[in-house]
Design an enzyme around this catalytic site. Sequence first.
Site, PDB file in Angstrom:
ATOM      1  N   LYS A  86       5.598   6.874  14.955  1.00  0.00           N
ATOM      2  CA  LYS A  86       6.657   6.158  14.229  1.00  0.00           C
ATOM      3  C   LYS A  86       6.308   6.076  12.741  1.00  0.00           C
ATOM      4  O   LYS A  86       5.147   6.292  12.360  1.00  0.00           O
ATOM      5  CB  LYS A  86       6.842   4.764  14.822  1.00  0.00           C
ATOM      6  CG  LYS A  86       5.619   3.866  14.711  1.00  0.00           C
ATOM      7  CD  LYS A  86       5.768   2.633  15.593  1.00  0.00           C
ATOM      8  CE  LYS A  86       4.578   1.710  15.467  1.00  0.00           C
ATOM      9  NZ  LYS A  86       4.586   0.670  16.504  1.00  0.00           N
ATOM     10  N   ARG A 143       8.925 -10.803  21.294  1.00  0.00           N
ATOM     11  CA  ARG A 143       9.590  -9.928  20.335  1.00  0.00           C
ATOM     12  C   ARG A 143      10.643  -9.174  21.157  1.00  0.00           C
ATOM     13  O   ARG A 143      11.685  -9.731  21.432  1.00  0.00           O
ATOM     14  CB  ARG A 143       8.562  -9.018  19.643  1.00  0.00           C
ATOM     15  CG  ARG A 143       9.053  -8.421  18.348  1.00  0.00           C
ATOM     16  CD  ARG A 143       7.974  -7.617  17.635  1.00  0.00           C
ATOM     17  NE  ARG A 143       7.453  -6.524  18.452  1.00  0.00           N
ATOM     18  CZ  ARG A 143       6.555  -5.621  18.024  1.00  0.00           C
ATOM     19  NH1 ARG A 143       6.084  -5.700  16.787  1.00  0.00           N
ATOM     20  NH2 ARG A 143       6.134  -4.658  18.813  1.00  0.00           N
ATOM     21  N   TYR A 157      -3.635  -6.681 -17.018  1.00  0.00           N
ATOM     22  CA  TYR A 157      -2.555  -7.665 -17.191  1.00  0.00           C
ATOM     23  C   TYR A 157      -3.035  -9.061 -16.809  1.00  0.00           C
ATOM     24  O   TYR A 157      -3.749  -9.229 -15.809  1.00  0.00           O
ATOM     25  CB  TYR A 157      -1.377  -7.306 -16.282  1.00  0.00           C
ATOM     26  CG  TYR A 157      -0.535  -6.157 -16.785  1.00  0.00           C
ATOM     27  CD1 TYR A 157       0.136  -6.238 -18.000  1.00  0.00           C
ATOM     28  CD2 TYR A 157      -0.398  -5.002 -16.029  1.00  0.00           C
ATOM     29  CE1 TYR A 157       0.925  -5.180 -18.450  1.00  0.00           C
ATOM     30  CE2 TYR A 157       0.390  -3.947 -16.463  1.00  0.00           C
ATOM     31  CZ  TYR A 157       1.056  -4.049 -17.682  1.00  0.00           C
ATOM     32  OH  TYR A 157       1.823  -3.007 -18.119  1.00  0.00           O
ATOM     33  N   MET A 214       1.063  -0.551 -12.293  1.00  0.00           N
ATOM     34  CA  MET A 214       1.952   0.375 -11.578  1.00  0.00           C
ATOM     35  C   MET A 214       1.304   1.738 -11.361  1.00  0.00           C
ATOM     36  O   MET A 214       1.394   2.318 -10.268  1.00  0.00           O
ATOM     37  CB  MET A 214       3.270   0.544 -12.354  1.00  0.00           C
ATOM     38  CG  MET A 214       4.279   1.423 -11.626  1.00  0.00           C
ATOM     39  SD  MET A 214       5.790   1.738 -12.561  1.00  0.00           S
ATOM     40  CE  MET A 214       6.627   0.174 -12.405  1.00  0.00           C
TER      41      MET A 214
HETATM   42  C1  LIG Z   1       3.447   0.845  17.305  1.00  0.00           C
HETATM   43  C2  LIG Z   1       3.428   0.696  18.770  1.00  0.00           C
HETATM   44  C3  LIG Z   1       2.337   1.151  19.516  1.00  0.00           C
HETATM   45  C4  LIG Z   1       1.077   1.693  18.878  1.00  0.00           C
HETATM   46  O1  LIG Z   1       0.333   0.616  18.376  1.00  0.00           O
HETATM   47  P1  LIG Z   1      -1.111   0.861  17.670  1.00  0.00           P
HETATM   48  O2  LIG Z   1      -1.607  -0.511  17.416  1.00  0.00           O
HETATM   49  O3  LIG Z   1      -0.818   1.594  16.405  1.00  0.00           O
HETATM   50  O4  LIG Z   1      -1.905   1.646  18.615  1.00  0.00           O
HETATM   51  C5  LIG Z   1       2.412   1.074  20.890  1.00  0.00           C
HETATM   52  N1  LIG Z   1       3.512   0.560  21.498  1.00  0.00           N
HETATM   53  C6  LIG Z   1       4.574   0.085  20.819  1.00  0.00           C
HETATM   54  C7  LIG Z   1       5.715  -0.484  21.532  1.00  0.00           C
HETATM   55  C8  LIG Z   1       4.554   0.128  19.424  1.00  0.00           C
HETATM   56  O5  LIG Z   1       5.615  -0.329  18.750  1.00  0.00           O
END
Ligand SMILES: *Cc1c(COP(=O)(O)O)cnc(C)c1O
Length: 375
Positions: free
Chosen positions: A35, A130, A264, A312
């Site tokens: 992802k 969640r 800064y 930046m």
């Molecule tokens: C992102 C995610 C993972 C992977 O998690 P890591 O901590 O990066 O290994 C696994 N399952 C779900 C549902 C996720 O959203």
Amino acid sequence: MPRPIQATIDASALRHNLARMRQAAGSARLWAVVKSNAYGHGIQRVFGALRDADGFALLDIAEAEALRALGWGGPILLLEGCFGLDDLATCERLNLWHVVHDPAQIHWLGLRSKARAHRVFLKLNSGMNRLGFHPAQYRAAWQRLHELPSVGAVSHMTHFATADGAAGIDEALESFLATVEGLPGERSLCNSAALLRFGADARPPRHDAAAVLGEWVRPGIALYGGSPTGLAEDARQWHLQPAMSVSTRIIGVQQIEAGAAVGYGAGFRAERPMRIGVAAVGYADGYPRHAPSGTPIVVDGVRTRVVGRVSMDMLCIDLEPVRAAGRAAEVGSPVLCWGRDAQGELGIDEVAQACATIGYELMCAVAPRVAVRMR
Ligand SMILES: *Cc1c(COP(=O)(O)O)cnc(C)c1O
């Protein structure tokens, strides 16, 4: 000459980390979680090194399309499932597996007519609150899915909230096992933290590793060499290798007196006369602006510290340790923000810890203007 900042993606590190995760997974199949454009590494760039995975898990349908365009014909799982009814047609066209975590998604599946077209993972909320069905609603949701003509196999899934910490997974695991008890279907529970801490090569071994692993595991961060616990020493102890390095060069040097300020807001004052290096990297490249003075950084293989506020396009570095090690510390000297280069290594988790964040955020934040090359 282009501005010297560069990200380097190491294909052999990705392959090594994948092999490590396979060890931890025992006989379970492995979703490589890609992802957010493979945690900032680039799906196209990591695909070759990770194509031995059993499947790819992600969230964006555009990223699923990109994987199909690369020639991936195997399983792809949408971790947040479908966002609307239209997405179900896309899942049929691209043959995507998808998570079902809400009654709305079951309703949409009821409106599709193609027989057994959808391979779904029903998600249990095992305490994270969640995504997912509450344990009390889970079996009824499974029954509804099971009876829908458009649905083929139904698998079971949950996500741990505290696999990386002291609380561990015991409560969530118990909730999951009790809820899915007796139902047919494959199971998927583990992220990187659960896989490394409680999987097939957990130390000490867990008697219920097979139940924890299920049929599919879902490591993300560990594939990229980041620590799922946020601790750099854990990444080392698990023999993970950094897949991403961000490097640049010193583009300017200042010799300053004791008491002189840097950057800064005059956020840093020299304790003694010192040499300051200005590196071509700033928050517009994805380096965290909230990195405090003292954040580790490596110049010509020598570990030193960021001083003053990150701006930046630049940040300032204490060159005294570099001079003390007998290095020139001048314009053109190589700077390693995290990862490894020919001179040294700096764990992304060490930088993240200094900035009160996690390696995940740093990887994902590398800006589009940073040139990327493969190693
Ligand atoms: C992102 C995610 C993972 C992977 O998690 P890591 O901590 O990066 O290994 C696994 N399952 C779900 C549902 C996720 O959203």
